[in-house]
Write an enzyme that holds these catalytic residues in place. Structure first.
Site, PDB file in Angstrom:
ATOM      1  N   ASP A 271       0.822  -1.214   0.000  1.00 46.66           N
ATOM      2  CA  ASP A 271       0.000   0.000   0.000  1.00 46.66           C
ATOM      3  C   ASP A 271       0.856   1.265   0.000  1.00 46.66           C
ATOM      4  O   ASP A 271       0.417   2.332   0.413  1.00 46.66           O
ATOM      5  CB  ASP A 271      -0.977  -0.002   1.188  1.00 46.66           C
ATOM      6  CG  ASP A 271      -0.240  -0.091   2.508  1.00 46.66           C
ATOM      7  OD1 ASP A 271       0.992  -0.298   2.482  1.00 46.66           O
ATOM      8  OD2 ASP A 271      -0.888   0.048   3.559  1.00 46.66           O
TER       9      ASP A 271
ATOM     10  N   HIS B 167      23.296   7.323 -19.962  1.00 47.10           N
ATOM     11  CA  HIS B 167      22.277   7.436 -18.910  1.00 47.10           C
ATOM     12  C   HIS B 167      22.690   6.721 -17.627  1.00 47.10           C
ATOM     13  O   HIS B 167      21.843   6.165 -16.930  1.00 47.10           O
ATOM     14  CB  HIS B 167      20.931   6.895 -19.411  1.00 47.10           C
ATOM     15  CG  HIS B 167      20.320   7.752 -20.469  1.00 47.10           C
ATOM     16  ND1 HIS B 167      19.447   7.290 -21.411  1.00 47.10           N
ATOM     17  CD2 HIS B 167      20.478   9.080 -20.740  1.00 47.10           C
ATOM     18  CE1 HIS B 167      19.089   8.279 -22.218  1.00 47.10           C
ATOM     19  NE2 HIS B 167      19.714   9.371 -21.831  1.00 47.10           N
TER      20      HIS B 167
ATOM     21  N   ASP C 270      24.987  15.021 -14.374  1.00 44.52           N
ATOM     22  CA  ASP C 270      23.852  15.589 -15.134  1.00 44.52           C
ATOM     23  C   ASP C 270      22.668  15.553 -14.188  1.00 44.52           C
ATOM     24  O   ASP C 270      22.084  14.494 -13.948  1.00 44.52           O
ATOM     25  CB  ASP C 270      23.605  14.736 -16.391  1.00 44.52           C
ATOM     26  CG  ASP C 270      22.485  15.289 -17.272  1.00 44.52           C
ATOM     27  OD1 ASP C 270      21.736  16.179 -16.812  1.00 44.52           O
ATOM     28  OD2 ASP C 270      22.351  14.812 -18.417  1.00 44.52           O
TER      29      ASP C 270
ATOM     30  N   ASP D  46      18.070  21.516 -16.042  1.00 45.26           N
ATOM     31  CA  ASP D  46      18.813  20.383 -16.615  1.00 45.26           C
ATOM     32  C   ASP D  46      20.249  20.841 -16.867  1.00 45.26           C
ATOM     33  O   ASP D  46      20.507  21.543 -17.855  1.00 45.26           O
ATOM     34  CB  ASP D  46      18.096  19.966 -17.916  1.00 45.26           C
ATOM     35  CG  ASP D  46      18.713  18.732 -18.551  1.00 45.26           C
ATOM     36  OD1 ASP D  46      19.593  18.113 -17.951  1.00 45.26           O
ATOM     37  OD2 ASP D  46      18.272  18.400 -19.676  1.00 45.26           O
TER      38      ASP D  46
ATOM     39  N   HIS E   4      24.616  11.847 -29.534  1.00 43.85           N
ATOM     40  CA  HIS E   4      23.296  12.369 -29.159  1.00 43.85           C
ATOM     41  C   HIS E   4      23.103  13.778 -29.722  1.00 43.85           C
ATOM     42  O   HIS E   4      24.037  14.381 -30.252  1.00 43.85           O
ATOM     43  CB  HIS E   4      23.091  12.315 -27.632  1.00 43.85           C
ATOM     44  CG  HIS E   4      24.064  13.108 -26.829  1.00 43.85           C
ATOM     45  ND1 HIS E   4      24.017  14.484 -26.735  1.00 43.85           N
ATOM     46  CD2 HIS E   4      25.123  12.725 -26.065  1.00 43.85           C
ATOM     47  CE1 HIS E   4      24.982  14.903 -25.930  1.00 43.85           C
ATOM     48  NE2 HIS E   4      25.689  13.852 -25.519  1.00 43.85           N
TER      49      HIS E   4
ATOM     50  N   HIS F 266      17.286  20.181 -26.419  1.00 44.89           N
ATOM     51  CA  HIS F 266      15.853  19.868 -26.466  1.00 44.89           C
ATOM     52  C   HIS F 266      15.105  21.006 -25.795  1.00 44.89           C
ATOM     53  O   HIS F 266      15.697  21.818 -25.076  1.00 44.89           O
ATOM     54  CB  HIS F 266      15.575  18.528 -25.758  1.00 44.89           C
ATOM     55  CG  HIS F 266      16.200  18.402 -24.394  1.00 44.89           C
ATOM     56  ND1 HIS F 266      15.622  18.909 -23.254  1.00 44.89           N
ATOM     57  CD2 HIS F 266      17.380  17.858 -23.995  1.00 44.89           C
ATOM     58  CE1 HIS F 266      16.406  18.650 -22.212  1.00 44.89           C
ATOM     59  NE2 HIS F 266      17.481  18.026 -22.635  1.00 44.89           N
TER      60      HIS F 266
ATOM     61  N   HIS G  61      12.341  16.914 -20.978  1.00 46.03           N
ATOM     62  CA  HIS G  61      12.248  16.904 -22.440  1.00 46.03           C
ATOM     63  C   HIS G  61      10.856  17.437 -22.725  1.00 46.03           C
ATOM     64  O   HIS G  61       9.883  16.692 -22.761  1.00 46.03           O
ATOM     65  CB  HIS G  61      12.441  15.493 -22.998  1.00 46.03           C
ATOM     66  CG  HIS G  61      13.833  14.980 -22.781  1.00 46.03           C
ATOM     67  ND1 HIS G  61      14.209  13.677 -22.962  1.00 46.03           N
ATOM     68  CD2 HIS G  61      14.970  15.617 -22.383  1.00 46.03           C
ATOM     69  CE1 HIS G  61      15.504  13.533 -22.695  1.00 46.03           C
ATOM     70  NE2 HIS G  61      15.982  14.699 -22.335  1.00 46.03           N
TER      71      HIS G  61
ATOM     72  N   GLU H 106      23.847  21.060 -25.015  1.00 46.53           N
ATOM     73  CA  GLU H 106      24.552  20.025 -24.283  1.00 46.53           C
ATOM     74  C   GLU H 106      25.425  19.115 -25.145  1.00 46.53           C
ATOM     75  O   GLU H 106      25.204  17.912 -25.224  1.00 46.53           O
ATOM     76  CB  GLU H 106      23.549  19.165 -23.519  1.00 46.53           C
ATOM     77  CG  GLU H 106      22.352  18.673 -24.329  1.00 46.53           C
ATOM     78  CD  GLU H 106      21.436  17.787 -23.481  1.00 46.53           C
ATOM     79  OE1 GLU H 106      21.917  16.788 -22.939  1.00 46.53           O
ATOM     80  OE2 GLU H 106      20.237  18.110 -23.372  1.00 46.53           O
TER      81      GLU H 106
ATOM     82  N   TYR I  54      32.628  11.330 -25.980  1.00 45.96           N
ATOM     83  CA  TYR I  54      32.701  10.092 -25.184  1.00 45.96           C
ATOM     84  C   TYR I  54      33.689   9.162 -25.878  1.00 45.96           C
ATOM     85  O   TYR I  54      33.420   8.688 -26.985  1.00 45.96           O
ATOM     86  CB  TYR I  54      31.309   9.457 -25.085  1.00 45.96           C
ATOM     87  CG  TYR I  54      30.265  10.483 -24.672  1.00 45.96           C
ATOM     88  CD1 TYR I  54      30.045  10.789 -23.333  1.00 45.96           C
ATOM     89  CD2 TYR I  54      29.538  11.199 -25.637  1.00 45.96           C
ATOM     90  CE1 TYR I  54      29.117  11.759 -22.970  1.00 45.96           C
ATOM     91  CE2 TYR I  54      28.612  12.169 -25.284  1.00 45.96           C
ATOM     92  CZ  TYR I  54      28.404  12.449 -23.956  1.00 45.96           C
ATOM     93  OH  TYR I  54      27.500  13.414 -23.600  1.00 45.96           O
TER      94      TYR I  54
ATOM     95  N   ARG J  33      30.439  16.002 -20.918  1.00 43.24           N
ATOM     96  CA  ARG J  33      29.269  16.726 -21.447  1.00 43.24           C
ATOM     97  C   ARG J  33      29.183  18.030 -20.664  1.00 43.24           C
ATOM     98  O   ARG J  33      29.473  18.062 -19.455  1.00 43.24           O
ATOM     99  CB  ARG J  33      27.984  15.902 -21.298  1.00 43.24           C
ATOM    100  CG  ARG J  33      26.756  16.601 -21.868  1.00 43.24           C
ATOM    101  CD  ARG J  33      25.546  15.678 -22.093  1.00 43.24           C
ATOM    102  NE  ARG J  33      25.039  15.039 -20.896  1.00 43.24           N
ATOM    103  CZ  ARG J  33      25.239  13.776 -20.555  1.00 43.24           C
ATOM    104  NH1 ARG J  33      25.974  12.998 -21.348  1.00 43.24           N
ATOM    105  NH2 ARG J  33      24.742  13.276 -19.454  1.00 43.24           N
TER     106      ARG J  33
ATOM    107  N   GLU K  27      26.311  21.068 -20.198  1.00 45.49           N
ATOM    108  CA  GLU K  27      24.914  21.374 -20.530  1.00 45.49           C
ATOM    109  C   GLU K  27      24.436  22.594 -19.755  1.00 45.49           C
ATOM    110  O   GLU K  27      24.536  22.644 -18.530  1.00 45.49           O
ATOM    111  CB  GLU K  27      24.026  20.174 -20.168  1.00 45.49           C
ATOM    112  CG  GLU K  27      22.550  20.439 -20.397  1.00 45.49           C
ATOM    113  CD  GLU K  27      21.684  19.192 -20.210  1.00 45.49           C
ATOM    114  OE1 GLU K  27      22.089  18.293 -19.440  1.00 45.49           O
ATOM    115  OE2 GLU K  27      20.611  19.129 -20.822  1.00 45.49           O
TER     116      GLU K  27
HETATM  117  N1  GLY Z   1      19.188  14.984 -18.372  1.00 47.00           N
HETATM  118  C1  GLY Z   1      18.553  14.586 -19.557  1.00 47.00           C
HETATM  119  C2  GLY Z   1      19.076  15.290 -20.707  1.00 47.00           C
HETATM  120  O1  GLY Z   1      20.078  15.974 -20.605  1.00 47.00           O
HETATM  121  O2  GLY Z   1      18.502  15.289 -21.770  1.00 47.00           O
HETATM  122 MN    MN Z   2      19.222  17.797 -21.421  1.00 50.28          MN
HETATM  123 MN    MN Z   3      20.837  16.694 -18.749  1.00 52.80          MN
END
Ligand code: GLY
Ligand code: MN
Ligand code: MN
Length: 461
Positions: free
Chosen positions: A38, A246, A263, A274, A357, A361, A368, A408, A412, A429, A431
């Site tokens: 529950d 991820h 991140d 983000d 990538h 976004h 996102h 971002e 890698y 990365r 961002e």
């Molecule tokens: N943290 C998810 C992205 O950077 O898209």
């Molecule tokens: Mn992002």
């Molecule tokens: Mn991110």
């Protein structure tokens, strides 16, 4: 946020419904989810629903007609339940507090909905989200259809509500931008805290710092400033884990000569931030780490320069890819003999070996966020598909003031024959979150140090 903002958004939705031929819009909030037995997962409202109500209780529906009338279904106030679970707004207070025309008990939904749909030509709801929604609506329509002999008019069309509200959410208003700036600033503070924590632990003689310790610093900073929590699962990646895009914060040990990629961003009052920063664990970049870091930073600067009204959302990606691709050739990650010039590297998508990538976004209520990425009014054209071929589709969307994007780029480096060993296992990365302004863009996350010298100075401090 005052209820008049939400009332104005409902009026705007009604206007959009009228412009599209009229009808009635149905918006359930998100369901509660059982974790086990529950116990429930922490509750998070549906973003579309919240955008139009500001109401964050579960078990609620909003119904908006194109004539502007709005009905909220919600849980009635219940003094007995309040002892266990706290205060509920209730149907009596809802019209005054939320500005809806009427409120009804959620238990009456199935009974009341056919009458609300009768005489409406079109039923608007978000297709496929949640999956069971269309079945529920079919049931109400079947009830109405059975009453047609008595002169009841059944809707004849179902249309997707998602694009209408997504377009409303894509351009943020002043109050939304104020919340997003606050969320960004809290998250920037969390990245500062994570960097300092690492440096201090190594100065105090630690041989390693666990990813989960760094995650704890982030969460502490989010919550102590009133953010509800992370906007998405925090990525804290020690050393080679940064090459797993991820990678969730786990039990891995970050060593003093490694980079740490974080991140993470908080959600504040329904809005996400983000941020990614990559920093040297003990506070000092090695030569190869700094060289690749500066390359990613230069790629991000190119993306920032390409983010302004009149440019297309995808231009930032193309700008970043060009800088990164040139760097891959310059640093010998890609061989000129095999891959040719920077134009060849881009045309053949050879850069994807190290950058796989996109560069950004939409950002807003969802990390996102919603909003069409392709131009709404332009015809499809042949264009690179990003995999070395071409595709026919509409051009990328032109940026407008009030849109919010992330920028971002990353790099890698997995071990591979021909790749200089000094770069192996480095994942970077960077961002930031950017508001498109009248003439350029405003970076709202730069409270987190980003230049290599700035990061080193902050970690020494
Ligand atoms: N943290 C998810 C992205 O950077 O898209
Ligand atoms: Mn992002
Ligand atoms: Mn991110």
């Amino acid at each position: 946020m005052s209820s008049s903002i939400f009332a104005a958004r409902r009026a705007q939705l009604a206007e959009r419904l009228r412009a599209a031929g009229g009808g009635v819009a149905l918006l359930p909030t998100a369901p509660e989810r059982t974790r086990n037995a529950d116990s429930e997962h922490p509750y998070r409202h549906d973003s579309h629903f919240h955008h139009l109500t500001g109401f964050d209780e579960p078990q609620a529906w909003l119904v908006v007609r194109s004539d502007g009338h709005s009905t909220l279904f919600c849980r009635p106030a219940d003094p007995e339940q309040a002892v266990w679970h706290g205060h509920r707004l209730g149907t009596e207070a809802a019209p005054q507090v939320l500005g809806v025309n009427e409120a009804r008990p959620i238990d009456s939904l199935n009974e009341a909905m056919p009458a609300l749909l009768a005489g409406q030509g079109t039923v608007w709801f978000t297709f496929g989200r949640p999956a069971e929604l269309s079945g529920q609506i079919e049931g109400w329509l079947a009830t109405l259809r059975a009453q047609e002999r008595r002169g009841v008019e059944c809707p004849t069309q179902c249309r997707d509500l998602h694009p209408l509200i997504s377009e409303m959410r894509l351009i943020k208003d002043v109050s939304e931008l104020a919340t997003m700036r606050r969320a960004a600033s809290i998250s920037a503070g969390a990245h500062q805290r994570a960097m300092r924590y690492c440096a201090q632990r190594f100065r105090q003689g630690a041989s390693a710092v666990h990813e989960y310790e760094i995650e704890a610093e982030l969460l502490h900073e989010f919550r102590r400033h009133g953010a509800q929590g992370p906007a998405y699962p925090s990525i804290v990646a020690a050393g080679a884990n940064a090459c797993v895009l991820h990678h969730p914060a786990g039990h891995a040990r970050l060593l003093p000569d490694e980079l740490c990629l974080v991140d993470a961003g908080c959600e504040l009052d329904g809005y996400a931030s983000d941020i990614t920063r990559t920093f040297p664990a003990s506070g000092c970049f090695s030569g190869p780490q700094r060289a690749l870091y500066e390359l990613v930073l230069a790629a991000q600067q190119a993306a920032i320069d390409a983010t302004q009204p009149g440019q297309r959302q995808r231009d930032a990606h193309h700008a970043a890819v060009r800088v990164l691709s040139q760097g891959m050739l310059d640093f010998g990650l890609l061989s000129r003999d095999v891959h040719g010039t920077v134009d060849d590297v881009i045309a053949n998508a050879a850069y994807r070996a190290f950058y796989m990538h996109g560069t950004g976004h939409w950002l807003g209520r969802d990390v996102h966020d919603v909003g069409e990425y392709l131009s709404l009014g332009e015809a499809p054209v042949e264009q690179p598909d990003g995999f070395g071929g071409t595709v026919v589709k509409r051009p990328s969307r032109v940026l407008q003031p009030g849109m919010v994007v992330t920028l971002e780029p990353g790099l890698y480096v997995q071990p591979a024959p021909g790749v200089p060993e000094c770069y192996w296992h480095i994942g970077i990365r960077i961002e930031d979150d950017a508001i498109v302004t009248d003439s350029s863009c405003e970076l709202i996350t730069r409270g987190a140090p980003v230049a290599p010298d700035e990061i080193e100075a902050w970690m020494r401090g």
